[in-house]
Design a protein around this motif. Sequence first.
Motif, PDB file in Angstrom:
ATOM      1  N   UNK A  11     -56.295  49.619 -19.493  1.00  0.00           N
ATOM      2  CA  UNK A  11     -57.323  48.569 -19.534  1.00  0.00           C
ATOM      3  C   UNK A  11     -58.293  48.794 -20.690  1.00  0.00           C
ATOM      4  N   UNK A  12     -58.690  50.063 -20.865  1.00  0.00           N
ATOM      5  CA  UNK A  12     -59.633  50.400 -21.925  1.00  0.00           C
ATOM      6  C   UNK A  12     -58.996  50.083 -23.279  1.00  0.00           C
ATOM      7  N   UNK A  13     -57.709  50.402 -23.395  1.00  0.00           N
ATOM      8  CA  UNK A  13     -56.991  50.101 -24.635  1.00  0.00           C
ATOM      9  C   UNK A  13     -56.997  48.583 -24.891  1.00  0.00           C
ATOM     10  N   UNK A  83     -71.266  35.470 -21.031  1.00  0.00           N
ATOM     11  CA  UNK A  83     -71.262  35.555 -19.572  1.00  0.00           C
ATOM     12  C   UNK A  83     -71.821  36.937 -19.206  1.00  0.00           C
ATOM     13  N   UNK A  84     -71.972  37.220 -17.912  1.00  0.00           N
ATOM     14  CA  UNK A  84     -72.422  38.555 -17.497  1.00  0.00           C
ATOM     15  C   UNK A  84     -71.405  39.595 -17.990  1.00  0.00           C
ATOM     16  N   UNK A  91     -73.530  45.489 -24.090  1.00  0.00           N
ATOM     17  CA  UNK A  91     -74.360  46.669 -23.823  1.00  0.00           C
ATOM     18  C   UNK A  91     -73.543  47.949 -23.993  1.00  0.00           C
ATOM     19  N   UNK A  92     -72.317  47.954 -23.443  1.00  0.00           N
ATOM     20  CA  UNK A  92     -71.444  49.135 -23.574  1.00  0.00           C
ATOM     21  C   UNK A  92     -71.154  49.406 -25.061  1.00  0.00           C
ATOM     22  N   UNK A  93     -70.916  48.336 -25.804  1.00  0.00           N
ATOM     23  CA  UNK A  93     -70.573  48.498 -27.220  1.00  0.00           C
ATOM     24  C   UNK A  93     -71.759  48.972 -28.052  1.00  0.00           C
ATOM     25  N   UNK A  94     -72.977  48.728 -27.565  1.00  0.00           N
ATOM     26  CA  UNK A  94     -74.157  49.183 -28.314  1.00  0.00           C
ATOM     27  C   UNK A  94     -74.165  50.713 -28.421  1.00  0.00           C
TER      28      UNK A  94
ATOM     29  N   UNK B  99     -67.116  49.681 -18.152  1.00  0.00           N
ATOM     30  CA  UNK B  99     -67.032  48.220 -18.220  1.00  0.00           C
ATOM     31  C   UNK B  99     -65.626  47.758 -17.844  1.00  0.00           C
ATOM     32  N   UNK B 100     -64.612  48.438 -18.389  1.00  0.00           N
ATOM     33  CA  UNK B 100     -63.221  48.053 -18.136  1.00  0.00           C
ATOM     34  C   UNK B 100     -62.857  48.214 -16.653  1.00  0.00           C
ATOM     35  N   UNK B 101     -63.366  49.298 -16.013  1.00  0.00           N
ATOM     36  CA  UNK B 101     -63.106  49.500 -14.579  1.00  0.00           C
ATOM     37  C   UNK B 101     -63.656  48.310 -13.793  1.00  0.00           C
ATOM     38  N   UNK B 102     -64.853  47.884 -14.176  1.00  0.00           N
ATOM     39  CA  UNK B 102     -65.512  46.807 -13.431  1.00  0.00           C
ATOM     40  C   UNK B 102     -64.889  45.431 -13.685  1.00  0.00           C
ATOM     41  N   UNK B 103     -64.487  45.176 -14.931  1.00  0.00           N
ATOM     42  CA  UNK B 103     -64.195  43.792 -15.317  1.00  0.00           C
ATOM     43  C   UNK B 103     -62.738  43.468 -15.627  1.00  0.00           C
ATOM     44  N   UNK B 104     -61.915  44.478 -15.930  1.00  0.00           N
ATOM     45  CA  UNK B 104     -60.539  44.118 -16.345  1.00  0.00           C
ATOM     46  C   UNK B 104     -59.531  44.323 -15.209  1.00  0.00           C
TER      47      UNK B 104
END
Lengths: 104, 104
Positions: A11-13, A83-84, A91-94, B99-104
Amino acid sequence: MDQEIRPLLAKVEHAYHIVGKKWVNFILHVLMEGPKRFSELNTLIPDLSKRILNERLKELEGCGLLTRTVIPDRPVRTEYSLTVKGQELGTALSHVEKWAIKWL
Amino acid sequence: MDQEIRPLLAKVEHAYHIVGKKWVNFILHVLMEGPKRFSELNTLIPDLSKRILNERLKELEGCGLLTRTVIPDRPVRTEYSLTVKGQELGTALSHVEKWAIKWL
């Protein structure tokens, strides 16, 4: 590797695949300031052609990261906002931006 | 767009280009636990061939994200560990993982 971590890292990928696409982080960064019209985005990122900007915005809308709102003004305006899900990605990318400022 | 932000965002794009490459976030994630030998990495990420693992490790070493240390044991061991630059990237990326855990 822990079996539970594998789908997560896939997912992260996928997240980096979205964000790594040219101009996507520029667009997210600009929209973190607040909603923008197409013409505003176009002015803020002048190197990006209208065709590609439109393509990226559609992709990000498809990923559920932004919404497109038509405002029934005269003339009709189209506004893009995160969107949220998109805000939380921004925010994560900051954190990655801060890393890049320090190290690259 | 603010002229000062442009080179920064290009750097960020470069960061995603590194991290978005297949297996890189897996390798960084595993090395966040601590130094690992080649054989350990190979066991922890079994889907990844030795050839590609070696290629990725060299690339990450080239980016200054990890160091390769030869330990003069019998037999000689080679250990890979994150540099401070690599550890700080790993920490920044953990926000994207959440973020990926929560959203993907």
